[in-house]
Write a protein that holds these residues in place. Structure first.
Motif, PDB file in Angstrom:
ATOM      1  N   LYS A 254       0.834  -1.203   0.000  1.00  0.00           N
ATOM      2  CA  LYS A 254       0.000   0.000   0.000  1.00  0.00           C
ATOM      3  C   LYS A 254       0.871   1.256   0.000  1.00  0.00           C
ATOM      4  N   SER A 255       1.954   1.230   0.757  1.00  0.00           N
ATOM      5  CA  SER A 255       2.875   2.369   0.801  1.00  0.00           C
ATOM      6  C   SER A 255       3.596   2.550  -0.528  1.00  0.00           C
ATOM      7  N   ILE A 256       3.957   1.448  -1.166  1.00  0.00           N
ATOM      8  CA  ILE A 256       4.612   1.534  -2.478  1.00  0.00           C
ATOM      9  C   ILE A 256       3.674   2.179  -3.492  1.00  0.00           C
ATOM     10  N   ILE A 257       2.419   1.804  -3.449  1.00  0.00           N
ATOM     11  CA  ILE A 257       1.448   2.344  -4.404  1.00  0.00           C
ATOM     12  C   ILE A 257       1.197   3.834  -4.152  1.00  0.00           C
ATOM     13  N   LYS A 258       1.155   4.242  -2.882  1.00  0.00           N
ATOM     14  CA  LYS A 258       0.849   5.636  -2.549  1.00  0.00           C
ATOM     15  C   LYS A 258       2.002   6.593  -2.777  1.00  0.00           C
ATOM     16  N   THR A 259       3.226   6.135  -2.615  1.00  0.00           N
ATOM     17  CA  THR A 259       4.357   7.050  -2.670  1.00  0.00           C
ATOM     18  C   THR A 259       4.623   7.539  -4.086  1.00  0.00           C
TER      19      THR A 259
ATOM     20  N   VAL B 155      10.530   7.869  -5.837  1.00  0.00           N
ATOM     21  CA  VAL B 155      11.084   6.611  -6.335  1.00  0.00           C
ATOM     22  C   VAL B 155      11.993   5.964  -5.301  1.00  0.00           C
ATOM     23  N   GLN B 156      12.761   6.762  -4.574  1.00  0.00           N
ATOM     24  CA  GLN B 156      13.658   6.213  -3.559  1.00  0.00           C
ATOM     25  C   GLN B 156      12.880   5.534  -2.438  1.00  0.00           C
ATOM     26  N   ASP B 157      11.752   6.117  -2.054  1.00  0.00           N
ATOM     27  CA  ASP B 157      10.917   5.488  -1.030  1.00  0.00           C
ATOM     28  C   ASP B 157      10.335   4.168  -1.537  1.00  0.00           C
ATOM     29  N   ALA B 158       9.923   4.138  -2.793  1.00  0.00           N
ATOM     30  CA  ALA B 158       9.376   2.910  -3.368  1.00  0.00           C
ATOM     31  C   ALA B 158      10.426   1.808  -3.396  1.00  0.00           C
ATOM     32  N   ILE B 159      11.656   2.168  -3.712  1.00  0.00           N
ATOM     33  CA  ILE B 159      12.743   1.175  -3.718  1.00  0.00           C
ATOM     34  C   ILE B 159      13.011   0.681  -2.306  1.00  0.00           C
ATOM     35  N   LEU B 160      13.015   1.597  -1.348  1.00  0.00           N
ATOM     36  CA  LEU B 160      13.227   1.218   0.046  1.00  0.00           C
ATOM     37  C   LEU B 160      12.126   0.269   0.532  1.00  0.00           C
ATOM     38  N   TYR B 161      10.880   0.581   0.222  1.00  0.00           N
ATOM     39  CA  TYR B 161       9.775  -0.288   0.616  1.00  0.00           C
ATOM     40  C   TYR B 161       9.877  -1.656  -0.050  1.00  0.00           C
ATOM     41  N   SER B 162      10.333  -1.677  -1.288  1.00  0.00           N
ATOM     42  CA  SER B 162      10.493  -2.957  -1.997  1.00  0.00           C
ATOM     43  C   SER B 162      11.562  -3.822  -1.347  1.00  0.00           C
ATOM     44  N   VAL B 163      12.653  -3.194  -0.923  1.00  0.00           N
ATOM     45  CA  VAL B 163      13.712  -3.947  -0.245  1.00  0.00           C
ATOM     46  C   VAL B 163      13.203  -4.472   1.093  1.00  0.00           C
ATOM     47  N   MET B 164      12.421  -3.660   1.799  1.00  0.00           N
ATOM     48  CA  MET B 164      11.856  -4.096   3.078  1.00  0.00           C
ATOM     49  C   MET B 164      10.829  -5.212   2.885  1.00  0.00           C
ATOM     50  N   LEU B 165      10.206  -5.245   1.729  1.00  0.00           N
ATOM     51  CA  LEU B 165       9.149  -6.215   1.438  1.00  0.00           C
ATOM     52  C   LEU B 165       9.678  -7.631   1.230  1.00  0.00           C
ATOM     53  N   MET B 166      10.869  -7.756   0.685  1.00  0.00           N
ATOM     54  CA  MET B 166      11.403  -9.063   0.299  1.00  0.00           C
ATOM     55  C   MET B 166      11.465 -10.086   1.443  1.00  0.00           C
ATOM     56  N   PRO B 167      11.986  -9.761   2.627  1.00  0.00           N
ATOM     57  CA  PRO B 167      12.033 -10.786   3.682  1.00  0.00           C
ATOM     58  C   PRO B 167      10.651 -11.286   4.112  1.00  0.00           C
ATOM     59  N   PHE B 168       9.678 -10.386   4.089  1.00  0.00           N
ATOM     60  CA  PHE B 168       8.335 -10.797   4.498  1.00  0.00           C
ATOM     61  C   PHE B 168       7.691 -11.703   3.460  1.00  0.00           C
ATOM     62  N   ILE B 169       7.932 -11.441   2.194  1.00  0.00           N
ATOM     63  CA  ILE B 169       7.414 -12.329   1.143  1.00  0.00           C
ATOM     64  C   ILE B 169       8.066 -13.702   1.257  1.00  0.00           C
TER      65      ILE B 169
END
Length: 54
Positions: A25-30, A33-47
């Motif tokens: 949801k945060s990736i979609i709202k932001t 681009v740097q925030d989206a990349i950061l959220y994507s990196v944070m997302l990987m361990p949870f997936i």
């Protein structure tokens, strides 16, 4: 004891799924681009945890 382990496991996966939902949801709202990349990196361990890959 096995029932308690399965309950804790289900709760763990539900919490991980919730965190994934919030991050997506945060990736979609932001718009940054740097925030989206950061959220994507944070997302990987949870997936990986949801898929049971360590």
């Amino acid at each position: 004891m096995a029932i308690l382990n399965s309950i804790i496991s289900v709760c763990y996966y539900l919490i991980s799924a919730f965190v994934v939902f919030v991050l997506v949801k945060s990736i979609i709202k932001t718009k940054n681009v740097q925030d989206a990349i950061l959220y994507s990196v944070m997302l990987m361990p949870f997936i990986l945890r949801i898929l049971r890959i360590k």
